[in-house]
Design a protein around this motif. Structure first.
Motif, short mmCIF file in Angstrom:
data_model
loop_
_atom_site.label_atom_id
_atom_site.label_comp_id
_atom_site.label_asym_id
_atom_site.label_seq_id
_atom_site.Cartn_x
_atom_site.Cartn_y
_atom_site.Cartn_z
N ILE A 87 -20.20 7.22 2.05
CA ILE A 87 -18.86 7.44 1.51
C ILE A 87 -17.86 6.55 2.24
O ILE A 87 -17.96 6.34 3.44
N LEU A 88 -16.89 6.05 1.51
CA LEU A 88 -15.74 5.38 2.13
C LEU A 88 -14.50 5.68 1.28
O LEU A 88 -14.48 5.41 0.08
N ILE A 89 -13.50 6.24 1.92
CA ILE A 89 -12.23 6.53 1.26
C ILE A 89 -11.22 5.47 1.69
O ILE A 89 -11.03 5.25 2.89
N VAL A 90 -10.59 4.83 0.73
CA VAL A 90 -9.50 3.91 1.04
C VAL A 90 -8.18 4.59 0.67
O VAL A 90 -7.98 5.00 -0.48
N LEU A 91 -7.32 4.71 1.67
CA LEU A 91 -5.99 5.28 1.48
C LEU A 91 -4.97 4.16 1.43
O LEU A 91 -4.98 3.27 2.28
N ASP A 92 -4.08 4.23 0.47
CA ASP A 92 -3.10 3.18 0.26
C ASP A 92 -1.68 3.75 0.33
O ASP A 92 -1.17 4.26 -0.67
N PRO A 93 -1.05 3.69 1.51
CA PRO A 93 0.36 4.11 1.59
C PRO A 93 1.22 3.09 0.83
O PRO A 93 1.24 1.91 1.18
N GLY A 94 1.89 3.52 -0.21
CA GLY A 94 2.63 2.59 -1.06
C GLY A 94 3.75 1.86 -0.32
O GLY A 94 4.28 2.34 0.67
N HIS A 95 4.06 0.66 -0.85
CA HIS A 95 5.19 -0.14 -0.36
C HIS A 95 4.98 -0.57 1.10
O HIS A 95 3.86 -0.73 1.53
N GLY A 96 6.07 -0.79 1.85
CA GLY A 96 5.96 -1.23 3.24
C GLY A 96 6.64 -2.56 3.50
O GLY A 96 6.78 -3.40 2.60
N GLY A 97 7.09 -2.76 4.73
CA GLY A 97 7.73 -4.01 5.12
C GLY A 97 9.00 -4.25 4.35
O GLY A 97 9.89 -3.40 4.30
#
Length: 245
Positions: free
Chosen positions: A6-16
């Protein structure tokens, strides 16, 4: 599926340079969702679930870079986390999946159920289909969660509280675990927070059955699919009312 598969990719939106939506008091969406995802990542690791984040600091990444990371890592699930905003004063939680994606619909349904179980006073804006870039260009089951409306003063105040961010992370954790079929226990970071209601696994399973039935019945016909999904949403809402939600 074994944990090491298993691999979960988390993507916190936006940034910088892209802060996303900004509340009336100056709270930035990019900061809120990064905090939630960092907590969520640690909670997942406490279960032995491998996790990658598209960003771990306040930096800008293109949508293509986010998708490329998930695809090259051969992720099992992709979750993009956002705060909502509106000019109409709307509130509530909604979760999106790619048009026609059965697995995406399952995943989005599990997340939506978990968020609403934790935040019982939030409006249920539903599980919805969209062709957002990060849903369209990722090759695994993907969902985009809109936690609440940061431009509403009451919600912005909640987003500024660390225990509320931990509760959002815990709710998302529950949705991911339900999707993976992993039994819930109290995560390390969330110890001391109220435990989540029982019966979530049943609700997630029921929503899965409804979503799969609806999507398979209208595969390959987007117009018919849209009509079926509207009917499906009404059926889910009716089921939840009858279940006493």
């Amino acid at each position: 599926m074994k944990l090491d598969e298993i691999l979960i990719v988390l993507d916190p939106g936006h940034g910088g340079k892209d802060p996303g939506a900004v509340g009336k008091l100056g709270l930035r969406e990019s900061d809120v969702v990064l905090s939630v995802c960092l907590i969520l990542a640690e909670n997942l690791r406490s279960y032995g679930v491998p996790v990658k984040l598209t960003r771990e600091v306040d930096e800008f990444l293109s949508l293509a870079e986010r998708c490329d990371l998930a695809n090259s890592a051969k992720a099992t699930l992709f979750l993009s986390v956002h705060c909502n905003a509106s000019t109409t004063g709307a509130t509530g939680i909604e979760t999106f999946h790619m048009l026609g994606s059965v697995k995406g619909a399952e995943f989005a349904g599990c997340l939506q159920d978990s968020l609403l179980d934790e935040f019982t006073e939030s409006n249920d804006r539903g599980v919805k289909q969209e062709s957002y870039y990060v849903l369209r260009k990722t090759k695994m089951a993907a969902a985009l969660a809109e936690l609440e409306f940061i431009d509403v003063a009451e919600k912005e105040e909640l987003f500024s509280q660390s225990h509320v961010l931990a509760a959002y992370a815990d709710a998302l954790l529950d949705g991911i675990l339900a999707m993976l079929g992993i039994a819930k226990r109290v995560p390390l970071i969330a110890k001391g927070l109220p435990t989540l209601p029982s019966g979530r696994e049943k609700r997630c399973s029921e929503r899965r059955k409804l979503v799969i039935k609806g999507l398979v019945a209208v595969a390959g016909n987007l117009e018919a699919e849209a009509k079926a999904m509207r009917k499906l949403t009404e059926e889910v809402l009716t089921w939840e009312e009858e279940a006493g939600e």
